[in-house]
Design an enzyme around this catalytic site. Structure first.
Site, PDB file in Angstrom:
ATOM      1  N   ASN A 181      33.095  30.596  24.036  1.00  0.00           N
ATOM      2  CA  ASN A 181      32.479  30.818  22.725  1.00  0.00           C
ATOM      3  C   ASN A 181      31.768  32.161  22.711  1.00  0.00           C
ATOM      4  OD1 ASN A 181      32.011  29.709  20.087  1.00  0.00           O
ATOM      5  ND2 ASN A 181      29.836  29.608  20.625  1.00  0.00           N
TER       6      ASN A 181
ATOM      7  N   GLY B 247      31.743  24.984  17.862  1.00  0.00           N
ATOM      8  CA  GLY B 247      31.165  24.426  16.644  1.00  0.00           C
ATOM      9  C   GLY B 247      31.723  23.039  16.401  1.00  0.00           C
TER      10      GLY B 247
ATOM     11  N   GLY C  49      35.771  28.270  20.751  1.00  0.00           N
ATOM     12  CA  GLY C  49      34.826  27.814  19.745  1.00  0.00           C
ATOM     13  C   GLY C  49      33.982  26.681  20.290  1.00  0.00           C
TER      14      GLY C  49
ATOM     15  N   SER D 146      42.463  20.279  -1.351  1.00  0.00           N
ATOM     16  CA  SER D 146      42.822  19.298  -0.314  1.00  0.00           C
ATOM     17  C   SER D 146      44.257  18.780  -0.464  1.00  0.00           C
ATOM     18  CB  SER D 146      41.855  18.113  -0.375  1.00  0.00           C
ATOM     19  OG  SER D 146      42.286  17.121   0.541  1.00  0.00           O
ATOM     20  N   LYS D 147      44.945  18.710   0.679  1.00  0.00           N
ATOM     21  CA  LYS D 147      46.300  18.160   0.686  1.00  0.00           C
ATOM     22  C   LYS D 147      46.284  16.658   0.991  1.00  0.00           C
ATOM     23  CE  LYS D 147      48.633  22.372   2.320  1.00  0.00           C
ATOM     24  NZ  LYS D 147      48.942  22.895   0.999  1.00  0.00           N
TER      25      LYS D 147
ATOM     26  N   LYS E 133      26.387  28.128  23.770  1.00  0.00           N
ATOM     27  CA  LYS E 133      26.932  26.949  23.092  1.00  0.00           C
ATOM     28  C   LYS E 133      28.165  26.409  23.830  1.00  0.00           C
ATOM     29  CE  LYS E 133      27.114  28.101  18.564  1.00  0.00           C
ATOM     30  NZ  LYS E 133      27.074  28.225  17.147  1.00  0.00           N
TER      31      LYS E 133
ATOM     32  N   ALA F  87      34.351  21.910  14.904  1.00  0.00           N
ATOM     33  CA  ALA F  87      35.782  21.678  15.154  1.00  0.00           C
ATOM     34  C   ALA F  87      36.043  21.442  16.638  1.00  0.00           C
ATOM     35  CB  ALA F  87      36.600  22.852  14.635  1.00  0.00           C
TER      36      ALA F  87
ATOM     37  N   LYS G   6      30.691  16.335   7.310  1.00  0.00           N
ATOM     38  CA  LYS G   6      31.050  15.458   8.437  1.00  0.00           C
ATOM     39  C   LYS G   6      29.832  14.988   9.239  1.00  0.00           C
ATOM     40  CE  LYS G   6      35.760  17.154   9.027  1.00  0.00           C
ATOM     41  NZ  LYS G   6      36.756  17.693   9.968  1.00  0.00           N
TER      42      LYS G   6
ATOM     43  N   THR H  90      28.975  32.925  21.217  1.00  0.00           N
ATOM     44  CA  THR H  90      27.603  32.653  21.655  1.00  0.00           C
ATOM     45  C   THR H  90      27.749  31.751  22.887  1.00  0.00           C
ATOM     46  OG1 THR H  90      27.011  32.606  19.330  1.00  0.00           O
ATOM     47  CG2 THR H  90      25.323  31.859  20.873  1.00  0.00           C
TER      48      THR H  90
HETATM   49  P1  ATR Z   1      33.429  24.567  12.507  1.00  0.00           P
HETATM   50  O1  ATR Z   1      32.897  23.281  11.971  1.00  0.00           O
HETATM   51  O2  ATR Z   1      34.630  25.111  11.789  1.00  0.00           O
HETATM   52  O3  ATR Z   1      33.627  24.539  13.983  1.00  0.00           O
HETATM   53  P2  ATR Z   1      30.970  25.977  12.920  1.00  0.00           P
HETATM   54  O4  ATR Z   1      30.334  24.751  13.435  1.00  0.00           O
HETATM   55  O5  ATR Z   1      30.219  26.883  11.999  1.00  0.00           O
HETATM   56  O6  ATR Z   1      32.315  25.655  12.145  1.00  0.00           O
HETATM   57  O7  ATR Z   1      31.465  26.830  14.184  1.00  0.00           O
HETATM   58  C1  ATR Z   1      32.199  27.994  14.050  1.00  0.00           C
HETATM   59  C2  ATR Z   1      32.700  28.411  15.435  1.00  0.00           C
HETATM   60  O8  ATR Z   1      33.592  29.519  15.288  1.00  0.00           O
HETATM   61  C3  ATR Z   1      31.606  28.844  16.374  1.00  0.00           C
HETATM   62  O9  ATR Z   1      31.982  28.490  17.673  1.00  0.00           O
HETATM   63  C4  ATR Z   1      31.630  30.379  16.194  1.00  0.00           C
HETATM   64  O10 ATR Z   1      31.122  31.085  17.286  1.00  0.00           O
HETATM   65  P3  ATR Z   1      29.515  31.335  17.416  1.00  0.00           P
HETATM   66  O11 ATR Z   1      28.945  30.034  17.898  1.00  0.00           O
HETATM   67  O12 ATR Z   1      29.387  32.412  18.429  1.00  0.00           O
HETATM   68  O13 ATR Z   1      29.048  31.714  16.046  1.00  0.00           O
HETATM   69  C5  ATR Z   1      33.114  30.587  16.084  1.00  0.00           C
HETATM   70  N1  ATR Z   1      33.502  31.849  15.437  1.00  0.00           N
HETATM   71  C6  ATR Z   1      33.461  32.139  14.118  1.00  0.00           C
HETATM   72  N2  ATR Z   1      33.978  33.369  13.890  1.00  0.00           N
HETATM   73  C7  ATR Z   1      34.363  33.866  15.097  1.00  0.00           C
HETATM   74  C8  ATR Z   1      34.983  35.072  15.531  1.00  0.00           C
HETATM   75  N3  ATR Z   1      35.316  36.040  14.691  1.00  0.00           N
HETATM   76  N4  ATR Z   1      35.236  35.209  16.859  1.00  0.00           N
HETATM   77  C9  ATR Z   1      34.911  34.241  17.725  1.00  0.00           C
HETATM   78  N5  ATR Z   1      34.341  33.078  17.378  1.00  0.00           N
HETATM   79  C10 ATR Z   1      34.070  32.878  16.083  1.00  0.00           C
END
Ligand code: ATR
Length: 292
Positions: free
Chosen positions: A150, A129, A127, A15-16, A155, A131, A66, A152
């Protein structure tokens, strides 16, 4: 007496945050200490409560805690409720106040440091997830018009539905992005951690002999067919290396590239403000971290 703060995660040694907060404290002449503390995967709550009982004033929370921090808080800010995640805890008597400064950090970096005003801009948020949830509301509050894509797909629709009362946001698959262009493309996936790339529609590549960041006419962009509009900003929330997404964005003609180092410092500044009611100057801290 020196006020004590900490960041908790697992792992945490990389961690920074201690470095950043030490610089903020020096700059603003605040008498505080800030340390990185690991918690066992099943011991977040106990670690926090011990620190609080020892007199610690506030805590930053990082991966993977978190959501647990969100559950532990007795009061939540609006942005923490929206994110369903907490990265900042403040102890106030028996209350544990939970906030989420990630999205504000992203918006501050994009608008203040990079000079890119989000109001009315077409933003592709990749994404769905933790973040992405963390940054959606502050992006909407800044006036961005968001498409969230995304892997998936469902989501993406769920995230968009949750935030649709706050502004213009809709969900998409990656394939359905074909033919659309965006002023700002944000990578909020964890793909960079695995050195991979979200499956963005690919436009015609730019000549390898063209200079990085060179700009193209609107017609050239349309012809090339990628997701990056002329003058587009490509932003990867990860920092510390040139990610596959940023390499792709450069190849596809994105005018500007940014990693997440500025966001890291800005979210820290927002936490510092919550705890100390004073706003540190982030620019020298970002500049210093770039040299490390
Ligand atoms: P974080 O807290 O970093 O957001 P997370 O809740 O596990 O971690 O979510 C990861 C996100 O990155 C998800 O949206 C995931 O897509 P899926 O919901 O389809 O799994 C996305 N993700 C991870 N690797 C990926 C990749 N190579 N290409 C596209 N999306 C990716």
């Amino acid at each position: 007496m020196t006020d004590r703060y900490a960041v908790i995660g697992n792992p945490i040694s990389h961690s920074k945050s201690p470095l950043i907060h030490a610089q903020f404290a020096r700059q603003t002449k605040q008498d505080l200490s800030y340390e990185a503390i690991p918690a066992p995967l099943d011991g977040f709550r106990d670690t926090v409560l011990v620190l609080r009982d020892e007199g610690c004033r506030g805590i930053n929370v990082t991966v993977p805690f978190k959501f647990e921090a969100f559950q532990l808080a007795t009061q939540l800010s609006v942005r923490a409720q929206a994110a369903q995640a907490v990265n900042t805890l403040k102890f106030d008597g028996t209350e544990i106040i939970g906030d989420n400064t990630d999205g504000a950090g992203l918006v501050a970096d994009i608008e203040h440091n990079l000079g890119f005003i989000l109001q009315g801009k077409r933003v592709l948020l990749m994404g769905a997830g933790g973040a992405a949830y963390g940054v959606a509301l502050p992006l909407l509050n800044a006036g961005a018009i968001i498409t969230v894509a995304n892997r998936t797909e469902d989501k993406a629709y769920q995230l968009a539905a949750l935030f649709s009362a706050h502004g213009a946001i809709h969900g998409s698959s990656y394939i359905a992005l074909t033919g659309s262009q965006f002023d700002c493309v944000i990578n909020a996936t964890s793909s960079s951690l695995a050195d991979s790339l979200p499956p963005l529609p690919r436009g015609e590549s730019v000549s390898p002999f063209s200079s990085p960041g060179s700009s193209f006419s609107i017609e050239e962009h349309a012809k090339r067919g990628g997701v990056f509009a002329p003058d587009a900003l490509a932003y990867d929330m990860m920092y510390g290396k040139e990610t596959p997404f940023l390499i792709f964005a450069k190849e596809q003609g994105a005018a500007r590239l940014a990693d997440g180092l500025g966001m890291l410092v800005e979210q820290a500044a927002e936490s510092f403000f919550l705890w100390r009611n004073i706003r540190p100057d982030t620019a020298p801290v970002i500049a210093k971290l770039r040299l490390i």
